[in-house]
Scaffold this motif. Structure first.
Motif, PDB file in Angstrom:
ATOM      1  N   ALA A 112       0.822  -1.258   0.085  1.00  0.00           N
ATOM      2  CA  ALA A 112      -0.041  -0.115   0.098  1.00  0.00           C
ATOM      3  C   ALA A 112       0.820   1.105  -0.074  1.00  0.00           C
ATOM      4  O   ALA A 112       0.392   2.380  -0.616  1.00  0.00           O
ATOM      5  CB  ALA A 112      -0.835  -0.018   1.212  1.00  0.00           C
ATOM      6  N   ASP A 113       2.160   1.225   0.764  1.00  0.00           N
ATOM      7  CA  ASP A 113       2.843   2.345   0.791  1.00  0.00           C
ATOM      8  C   ASP A 113       3.611   2.800  -0.579  1.00  0.00           C
ATOM      9  O   ASP A 113       3.425   3.791  -1.092  1.00  0.00           O
ATOM     10  CB  ASP A 113       3.909   2.241   1.868  1.00  0.00           C
ATOM     11  CG  ASP A 113       3.838   2.372   3.370  1.00  0.00           C
ATOM     12  OD1 ASP A 113       2.445   2.667   3.443  1.00  0.00           O
ATOM     13  OD2 ASP A 113       4.485   1.788   4.126  1.00  0.00           O
ATOM     14  N   VAL A 114       3.877   1.686  -1.522  1.00  0.00           N
ATOM     15  CA  VAL A 114       4.146   1.947  -2.806  1.00  0.00           C
ATOM     16  C   VAL A 114       3.314   2.411  -3.743  1.00  0.00           C
ATOM     17  O   VAL A 114       3.314   3.359  -4.564  1.00  0.00           O
ATOM     18  CB  VAL A 114       4.814   0.476  -3.396  1.00  0.00           C
ATOM     19  CG1 VAL A 114       5.087   0.584  -4.837  1.00  0.00           C
ATOM     20  CG2 VAL A 114       5.884   0.019  -2.744  1.00  0.00           C
ATOM     21  N   PHE A 115       1.911   1.841  -3.562  1.00  0.00           N
ATOM     22  CA  PHE A 115       0.779   2.356  -4.310  1.00  0.00           C
ATOM     23  C   PHE A 115       0.429   3.759  -3.964  1.00  0.00           C
ATOM     24  O   PHE A 115       0.278   4.676  -4.834  1.00  0.00           O
ATOM     25  CB  PHE A 115      -0.209   1.648  -4.200  1.00  0.00           C
ATOM     26  CG  PHE A 115      -1.727   1.846  -4.876  1.00  0.00           C
ATOM     27  CD1 PHE A 115      -1.647   1.123  -6.243  1.00  0.00           C
ATOM     28  CD2 PHE A 115      -2.864   2.466  -4.454  1.00  0.00           C
ATOM     29  CE1 PHE A 115      -2.752   1.234  -6.911  1.00  0.00           C
ATOM     30  CE2 PHE A 115      -3.644   2.848  -5.591  1.00  0.00           C
ATOM     31  CZ  PHE A 115      -3.903   2.109  -6.478  1.00  0.00           C
ATOM     32  N   VAL A 116       0.416   3.894  -2.756  1.00  0.00           N
ATOM     33  CA  VAL A 116       0.262   5.488  -2.278  1.00  0.00           C
ATOM     34  C   VAL A 116       1.197   6.437  -2.842  1.00  0.00           C
ATOM     35  O   VAL A 116       0.905   7.635  -3.521  1.00  0.00           O
ATOM     36  CB  VAL A 116       0.006   5.790  -0.932  1.00  0.00           C
ATOM     37  CG1 VAL A 116       0.129   7.079  -0.341  1.00  0.00           C
ATOM     38  CG2 VAL A 116      -1.122   5.172  -0.347  1.00  0.00           C
ATOM     39  N   LYS A 117       2.636   6.145  -2.693  1.00  0.00           N
ATOM     40  CA  LYS A 117       3.709   6.826  -3.280  1.00  0.00           C
ATOM     41  C   LYS A 117       3.580   7.389  -4.716  1.00  0.00           C
ATOM     42  O   LYS A 117       3.926   8.281  -5.154  1.00  0.00           O
ATOM     43  CB  LYS A 117       5.090   6.251  -2.998  1.00  0.00           C
ATOM     44  CG  LYS A 117       6.321   7.034  -3.315  1.00  0.00           C
ATOM     45  CD  LYS A 117       7.395   6.180  -2.889  1.00  0.00           C
ATOM     46  CE  LYS A 117       8.722   7.035  -3.250  1.00  0.00           C
ATOM     47  NZ  LYS A 117       9.952   6.159  -2.875  1.00  0.00           N
ATOM     48  N   ILE A 118       3.181   6.223  -5.307  1.00  0.00           N
ATOM     49  CA  ILE A 118       3.065   6.340  -6.973  1.00  0.00           C
ATOM     50  C   ILE A 118       1.768   7.070  -7.321  1.00  0.00           C
ATOM     51  O   ILE A 118       2.032   7.990  -8.297  1.00  0.00           O
ATOM     52  CB  ILE A 118       2.909   4.988  -7.662  1.00  0.00           C
ATOM     53  CG1 ILE A 118       4.297   4.205  -7.359  1.00  0.00           C
ATOM     54  CG2 ILE A 118       2.428   5.241  -9.174  1.00  0.00           C
ATOM     55  CD1 ILE A 118       4.105   2.865  -7.897  1.00  0.00           C
ATOM     56  N   MET A 119       0.907   7.057  -6.531  1.00  0.00           N
ATOM     57  CA  MET A 119      -0.632   7.507  -6.839  1.00  0.00           C
ATOM     58  C   MET A 119      -0.779   8.955  -6.496  1.00  0.00           C
ATOM     59  O   MET A 119      -1.002   9.986  -7.115  1.00  0.00           O
ATOM     60  CB  MET A 119      -1.655   7.068  -6.029  1.00  0.00           C
ATOM     61  CG  MET A 119      -3.051   7.786  -6.588  1.00  0.00           C
ATOM     62  SD  MET A 119      -4.455   7.131  -5.827  1.00  0.00           S
ATOM     63  CE  MET A 119      -4.890   5.811  -6.833  1.00  0.00           C
ATOM     64  N   GLU A 176      -6.338   4.101 -12.307  1.00  0.00           N
ATOM     65  CA  GLU A 176      -6.235   3.145 -13.301  1.00  0.00           C
ATOM     66  C   GLU A 176      -4.756   3.366 -13.974  1.00  0.00           C
ATOM     67  O   GLU A 176      -3.720   2.396 -13.834  1.00  0.00           O
ATOM     68  CB  GLU A 176      -6.925   3.338 -14.613  1.00  0.00           C
ATOM     69  CG  GLU A 176      -8.515   3.116 -14.408  1.00  0.00           C
ATOM     70  CD  GLU A 176      -9.442   4.224 -13.977  1.00  0.00           C
ATOM     71  OE1 GLU A 176      -8.644   5.209 -13.624  1.00  0.00           O
ATOM     72  OE2 GLU A 176     -10.426   4.026 -13.852  1.00  0.00           O
ATOM     73  N   SER A 177      -4.253   4.501 -14.285  1.00  0.00           N
ATOM     74  CA  SER A 177      -2.782   4.839 -14.479  1.00  0.00           C
ATOM     75  C   SER A 177      -1.956   4.220 -13.255  1.00  0.00           C
ATOM     76  O   SER A 177      -0.777   3.614 -13.502  1.00  0.00           O
ATOM     77  CB  SER A 177      -2.482   6.308 -14.659  1.00  0.00           C
ATOM     78  OG  SER A 177      -0.997   6.671 -14.725  1.00  0.00           O
ATOM     79  N   THR A 178      -2.133   4.521 -11.909  1.00  0.00           N
ATOM     80  CA  THR A 178      -1.400   4.053 -10.942  1.00  0.00           C
ATOM     81  C   THR A 178      -1.419   2.734 -10.715  1.00  0.00           C
ATOM     82  O   THR A 178      -0.284   2.009 -10.476  1.00  0.00           O
ATOM     83  CB  THR A 178      -2.116   4.746  -9.418  1.00  0.00           C
ATOM     84  OG1 THR A 178      -1.930   6.161  -9.718  1.00  0.00           O
ATOM     85  CG2 THR A 178      -1.148   4.320  -8.192  1.00  0.00           C
ATOM     86  N   GLN A 179      -2.561   1.968 -11.185  1.00  0.00           N
ATOM     87  CA  GLN A 179      -2.695   0.354 -10.878  1.00  0.00           C
ATOM     88  C   GLN A 179      -1.673  -0.117 -11.938  1.00  0.00           C
ATOM     89  O   GLN A 179      -0.901  -0.895 -11.674  1.00  0.00           O
ATOM     90  CB  GLN A 179      -4.121   0.205 -11.060  1.00  0.00           C
ATOM     91  CG  GLN A 179      -5.106   0.423 -10.139  1.00  0.00           C
ATOM     92  CD  GLN A 179      -6.439  -0.392 -10.272  1.00  0.00           C
ATOM     93  OE1 GLN A 179      -7.045  -0.092 -11.320  1.00  0.00           O
ATOM     94  NE2 GLN A 179      -7.017  -0.832  -9.426  1.00  0.00           N
ATOM     95  N   THR A 180      -1.638   0.475 -13.285  1.00  0.00           N
ATOM     96  CA  THR A 180      -0.934  -0.175 -14.194  1.00  0.00           C
ATOM     97  C   THR A 180       0.412  -0.031 -13.885  1.00  0.00           C
ATOM     98  O   THR A 180       1.318  -0.870 -14.087  1.00  0.00           O
ATOM     99  CB  THR A 180      -1.144   0.661 -15.379  1.00  0.00           C
ATOM    100  OG1 THR A 180      -2.666   0.301 -15.717  1.00  0.00           O
ATOM    101  CG2 THR A 180      -0.300   0.030 -16.632  1.00  0.00           C
ATOM    102  N   ALA A 199       1.788   0.690 -10.667  1.00  0.00           N
ATOM    103  CA  ALA A 199       2.361  -0.124  -9.494  1.00  0.00           C
ATOM    104  C   ALA A 199       2.506  -1.458  -9.591  1.00  0.00           C
ATOM    105  O   ALA A 199       2.921  -2.201  -8.461  1.00  0.00           O
ATOM    106  CB  ALA A 199       1.489   0.608  -8.338  1.00  0.00           C
ATOM    107  N   LYS A 200       1.896  -2.049 -10.720  1.00  0.00           N
ATOM    108  CA  LYS A 200       1.571  -3.634 -10.754  1.00  0.00           C
ATOM    109  C   LYS A 200       2.539  -4.446  -9.993  1.00  0.00           C
ATOM    110  O   LYS A 200       2.629  -5.087  -9.080  1.00  0.00           O
ATOM    111  CB  LYS A 200       0.948  -4.079 -11.949  1.00  0.00           C
ATOM    112  CG  LYS A 200       0.199  -5.339 -11.912  1.00  0.00           C
ATOM    113  CD  LYS A 200      -0.185  -5.585 -13.199  1.00  0.00           C
ATOM    114  CE  LYS A 200      -1.158  -6.877 -13.167  1.00  0.00           C
ATOM    115  NZ  LYS A 200      -2.171  -7.166 -14.337  1.00  0.00           N
TER     116      LYS A 200
END
Length: 145
Positions: free
Chosen positions: A35-42, A115-119, A121-122
């Motif tokens: 989640a930390d990685v996802f938040v950092k990217i988003m 969606e951009s973040t999901q792609t 951060a996958k």
């Protein structure tokens, strides 16, 4: 070639420890890492206004949070307290502008930051989770910490 396992008792103990799986704390640490990685990217992708509207206290970007669940999972979203979830949805998905009579006038295109973040951060989220789970596994088998 040997036909017996040396230190069989400690080997069995390690296998029993591994078979017990990961507990809530290990799952929580791993999911938090992802989640930390996802938040950092988003966070940099979320549109940010230069001013607050009447009765607003936080910007959309500042209301992005992580929520830990009892089962050890972690969710990322916008805080209900800041009442920004619906604004995030409009910004992400876009909307059709309507007047007070319900007539459509134009369409505002969404920014699709989620969606951009999901792609993006996958693989990175998976790597962060796997790294944390490896640490937990190493600790269980008595490896490096």
């Amino acid at each position: 070639m040997t036909k017996e396992v040396k230190n069989a008792e400690s080997f069995e103990k390690i296998l029993d420890t591994l078979a017990s799986g990961f507990g809530r704390e290990e799952k929580l640490k791993a999911d938090n890492a992802g989640a930390d990685v996802f938040v950092k990217i988003m966070k940099p992708k979320i549109p940010e206004s230069t001013k607050l509207r009447k009765n607003e206290h936080v910007h959309l970007r500042d209301s992005l949070i992580k929520v830990e669940h009892p089962n050890g999972s972690v969710s990322v979203g916008f805080t209900a307290k800041g009442e920004k979830g619906y604004i995030g949805r409009f910004q992400n998905d876009g909307w059709t502008v309507k007047d007070r009579n319900g007539q459509s006038h134009s369409t505002i295109v969404g920014k699709h930051f989620w969606e951009s973040t999901q792609t993006e951060a996958k693989g990175k989220v998976g790597t962060a989770v796997a790294k944390q789970l490896k640490k937990a596994m190493d600790k269980k088998v008595g490896g490096s910490k």
